[in-house]
Design an enzyme around this catalytic site. Structure first.
Site, short mmCIF file in Angstrom:
data_model
loop_
_atom_site.label_atom_id
_atom_site.label_comp_id
_atom_site.label_asym_id
_atom_site.label_seq_id
_atom_site.Cartn_x
_atom_site.Cartn_y
_atom_site.Cartn_z
N LYS A 173 -7.15 7.55 7.23
CA LYS A 173 -6.31 7.43 8.46
C LYS A 173 -5.29 8.74 8.00
O LYS A 173 -4.48 8.76 7.22
CB LYS A 173 -5.39 6.23 8.25
CG LYS A 173 -4.96 5.59 9.61
CD LYS A 173 -4.06 6.89 10.33
CE LYS A 173 -2.61 6.66 9.56
NZ LYS A 173 -1.60 8.06 10.04
N GLY A 226 2.63 10.27 0.95
CA GLY A 226 3.55 10.18 1.78
C GLY A 226 5.08 9.93 1.31
O GLY A 226 5.24 10.00 0.22
N SER A 227 6.10 9.60 2.04
CA SER A 227 7.37 9.31 1.78
C SER A 227 7.59 8.26 0.86
O SER A 227 6.79 7.16 0.92
CB SER A 227 8.21 9.14 2.84
OG SER A 227 7.94 8.05 3.72
N GLY A 231 5.82 4.40 1.15
CA GLY A 231 5.01 4.06 -0.10
C GLY A 231 5.69 2.79 -0.59
O GLY A 231 4.94 1.58 -1.05
N GLU A 248 1.60 8.50 -4.04
CA GLU A 248 2.23 9.74 -4.66
C GLU A 248 3.31 9.92 -3.30
O GLU A 248 2.83 10.17 -2.06
CB GLU A 248 1.13 10.92 -4.32
CG GLU A 248 0.18 10.77 -5.49
CD GLU A 248 0.63 11.13 -6.89
OE1 GLU A 248 1.97 11.57 -6.90
OE2 GLU A 248 0.07 10.76 -7.81
N CYS A 282 5.45 18.80 -1.02
CA CYS A 282 6.12 17.79 -2.15
C CYS A 282 6.65 18.34 -3.31
O CYS A 282 7.55 17.65 -3.72
CB CYS A 282 4.74 16.61 -2.25
SG CYS A 282 3.20 17.46 -2.74
N GLU A 383 15.58 13.52 -0.66
CA GLU A 383 14.78 14.36 -0.08
C GLU A 383 15.02 15.05 1.27
O GLU A 383 15.34 14.15 2.09
CB GLU A 383 13.35 13.81 -0.19
CG GLU A 383 12.23 14.89 0.29
CD GLU A 383 10.99 14.19 0.13
OE1 GLU A 383 10.46 13.13 0.48
OE2 GLU A 383 10.05 14.89 -0.65
P1 NAD Z 1 5.09 9.41 5.92
O1 NAD Z 1 5.05 8.72 4.83
O2 NAD Z 1 5.85 9.62 7.30
O3 NAD Z 1 3.64 9.44 6.36
C1 NAD Z 1 2.46 9.43 5.54
C2 NAD Z 1 1.13 8.65 5.98
O4 NAD Z 1 1.59 7.31 6.09
C3 NAD Z 1 0.91 9.03 7.64
O5 NAD Z 1 -0.60 9.13 7.86
C4 NAD Z 1 1.56 8.02 8.38
O6 NAD Z 1 0.67 7.62 9.65
C5 NAD Z 1 1.34 6.79 7.50
N1 NAD Z 1 2.15 5.54 7.66
C6 NAD Z 1 3.33 5.60 8.02
N2 NAD Z 1 3.79 4.38 8.13
C7 NAD Z 1 2.89 3.37 7.57
C8 NAD Z 1 2.60 2.12 7.59
N3 NAD Z 1 3.78 1.24 7.66
N4 NAD Z 1 1.51 1.58 6.72
C9 NAD Z 1 0.55 2.47 6.22
N5 NAD Z 1 0.65 3.90 6.74
C10 NAD Z 1 1.62 4.15 7.30
O7 NAD Z 1 4.88 10.80 5.35
P2 NAD Z 1 4.83 12.45 5.88
O8 NAD Z 1 6.00 12.46 6.61
O9 NAD Z 1 3.39 12.48 6.54
O10 NAD Z 1 4.69 13.32 4.63
C11 NAD Z 1 6.19 13.84 4.02
C12 NAD Z 1 6.22 12.96 2.63
O11 NAD Z 1 5.28 13.03 2.08
C13 NAD Z 1 7.39 13.61 1.92
O12 NAD Z 1 8.01 12.43 1.49
C14 NAD Z 1 6.66 14.09 0.54
O13 NAD Z 1 7.39 14.38 -0.31
C15 NAD Z 1 5.61 13.28 0.58
N6 NAD Z 1 4.49 13.71 0.02
C16 NAD Z 1 4.25 13.61 -1.47
C17 NAD Z 1 3.00 14.32 -2.02
C18 NAD Z 1 3.03 13.81 -3.65
O14 NAD Z 1 1.85 14.12 -4.10
N7 NAD Z 1 3.75 13.28 -4.29
C19 NAD Z 1 2.21 15.01 -1.43
C20 NAD Z 1 2.61 15.46 -0.24
C21 NAD Z 1 3.62 14.67 0.73
#
Ligand code: NAD
Length: 495
Positions: A173, A226-227, A231, A248, A282, A383
């Site tokens: 997804k 993701g965030s 997470g 992550e 990230c 962040e």
């Molecule tokens: P996000 O958390 O908004 O979304 C990430 C993914 O999760 C998307 O596909 C989103 O549709 C999905 N999602 C959202 N709500 C969900 C839920 N309730 N259940 C399941 N899936 C859900 O993050 P973003 O804005 O796409 O990315 C930015 C964030 O990602 C920043 O915090 C960044 O630090 C982090 N990031 C971390 C790394 C790492 O390796 N540590 C790498 C890249 C990005």
């Protein structure tokens, strides 16, 4: 253009027929296409198909699985420029960066291909005579992958290729802001000969399609990037359901510049670390910790260069900094500019949307520097994920290390010094998954483990050799060829 999910070996619309638009962040009048807005029904269909895929794929020898991934790497190499171009159109970062993003996918494919001939287990001596003891790695089942917007190709491949190499079926997804790149990735996998049921692509929003995947009882592995906020939700569900989970998440990465640093080198590093990918990596440099003796001169060198950065469409050759991903991201950076002002930090440059001709059509924000940022303040702790750099003045290397460590995140850090002892102390004492010496906070290589400590991760790593342990289960086998009952632990004394 109208795009579809890939489920059950076919390209299909979402069950409910709903769609969402994929928009170019550099020009919001440019609609790349519509994508299916999937619901739990689509996820259920994807799981049913992936079960069949798992049955086929787990029986395919690992070197054969690796061959498919090698072909994916070849196909990706042949289409590198065209994929980078479509990625820049949906994500915004300059072409030089999207080419790097595709290259990361290529490197990950070739690494995975070679792992097909390793997937090492152990053979160890048994306590008993005429008995062998060994461990080996087995596929687990269906891996549910949920990915963010900032590395539209690299992060999906970091998860997907090791998951596939280990013999699992995959449901991905992707982030709703970058659905096109993963669509192309799935096309490449099919062209390379992956049995169609092994891969399912479910587009849609996190709270419906993403949540349905995470909650599905027949998906035992979840890998999420993701965030930290999202997470946490994912982690709570997976904890309750006893799933194997890799998280992550967010970061608040710092570059430390000490009095004995090569300032010209550090300057190039912080420009790239803080404003590359518009601060949306990230591992982006969000904090610059500078020792007293060089603080003022370094900040004025930096301000001059930051003011000269060129904003623009990432597909234009002279662009240094592209747009932010969407309006919400612009509003978030704006809110933090207000936080910085309210906390008494000094705005040195930027601090507002870029609205000159051409830029007013996209999500552009001027590269921003705050100085006089206090350790412990919100600007220093939270962040932001945009082109906003907070500069913190410190007196000693020890204070710099303390400031680096005093945040809830722990992804990457960087230390500029010419003192070899301080460099090694930094490697030991900075609380991050990755520390760079005399290089910026960004620049991971595909064959090394990648991930962070504290609230950035949950102990697993992407990349390198470690990720293969996440996507496979250890099984132990004992073979007793003594022809008699031998009782381990109990009768080891018997000759
Ligand atoms: P996000 O958390 O908004 O979304 C990430 C993914 O999760 C998307 O596909 C989103 O549709 C999905 N999602 C959202 N709500 C969900 C839920 N309730 N259940 C399941 N899936 C859900 O993050 P973003 O804005 O796409 O990315 C930015 C964030 O990602 C920043 O915090 C960044 O630090 C982090 N990031 C971390 C790394 C790492 O390796 N540590 C790498 C890249 C990005």
């Amino acid at each position: 253009m109208t795009f579809q999910n890939f489920i059950g070996g076919r390209w299909v619309d979402a069950c409910a027929g709903a769609t969402f638009e994929n928009i170019n962040p550099a020009d919001t009048s440019d609609v790349i296409g519509t994508f299916p807005r999937s619901t739990p029904d689509d996820v259920n269909r994807a799981v049913a198909s992936a079960k069949k895929g798992f049955d086929i794929w787990k029986r395919t020898p690992a070197p054969g699985r690796g061959d498919v991934l090698r072909r994916v790497g070849d196909l990706m190499s042949a289409r590198k420029d065209d994929i980078a171009s479509l990625m820049t159109r949906e994500m915004g970062k300059p072409l030089s960066e999207t080419k790097g993003d595709v290259q990361e996918g290529i490197d990950t494919a070739y690494y995975a291909a070679s792992e097909g001939r390793r997937l090492f287990g152990h053979t160890v001596p048994s306590e008993l005579r005429n008995k062998w003891a060994m461990s080996f790695r087995r596929p687990i089942g269906i891996a549910g992958l949920v990915t963010p917007f900032n590395f539209p190709m690299a992060i999906p491949t970091w998860k997907m290729f090791p998951a596939l190499l280990c013999g699992n079926a995959v449901i991905i997804k992707p982030a709703e802001d970058v659905p096109h790149t993963v669509t192309v990735l799935v096309e490449l996998l099919l062209d390379a000969g992956l049995p169609p049921e092994v891969i399912q692509l479910v587009h849609g929003h996190g709270e419906d399609a993403g949540a349905a995947l995470v909650q599905h009882p027949d998906v035992p592995i979840i890998s999420f990037t993701g965030s930290t906020e999202t997470g946490r939700i994912v982690g709570e569900i997976c904890g309750r359901m006893h799933k194997r989970l890799s998280l992550e998440m967010g970061g608040k990465n710092a570059m430390i510049v000490l009095n004995d640093a090569d300032l010209d080198l550090a300057l190039e590093g912080v420009l790239w670390g803080a404003f590359g990918t518009t601060g949306q990596r990230c591992t982006a440099t969000s904090r610059l910790i500078v020792q007293d003796g060089v603080h003022d001169s370094f900040v004025s060198m930096l301000e001059k260069r930051v003011r000269a950065l060129r904003l623009g469409d990432g597909r234009q050759a002279d662009t240094d900094v592209g747009p932010l991903i969407n309006r919400g991201a612009v509003e978030k950076v704006e809110r933090y500019v207000e936080v910085g002002r309210a906390e008494g930090a000094e705005l040195r440059c930027g601090g507002k949307r870029a609205t000159s001709a051409g830029l007013d059509r996209g999500h552009y924000f001027e590269p921003t520097i705050f100085t006089g940022v206090k350790a412990g303040s919100r600007l220093e702790q939270e962040e932001i994920f945009g082109p906003l750099l907070s500069v913190i003045r410190v007196r000693t290397p020890d204070e710099a290390f303390t400031v680096n460590n005093d945040v809830k995140y722990g992804l990457s850090s960087s230390l500029y010094t010419s003192d070899v002892s301080l460099a090694f102390r930094g490697l030991n004492e900075l609380d991050n998954g990755i520390t760079y010496i005399n290089a910026p906070t960004i620049g991971a290589e595909a064959h090394l483990p990648f991930g962070g400590v504290k609230q950035t991760g949950n102990g697993h790593r992407e990349g390198g050799w470690e990720v293969y342990e996440f996507y496979s289960e250890t099984k132990v086998g004992y073979v007793d060829f003594s022809g008699k009952l031998q009782r381990a632990q109990i009768d080891t004394g018997n000759a």
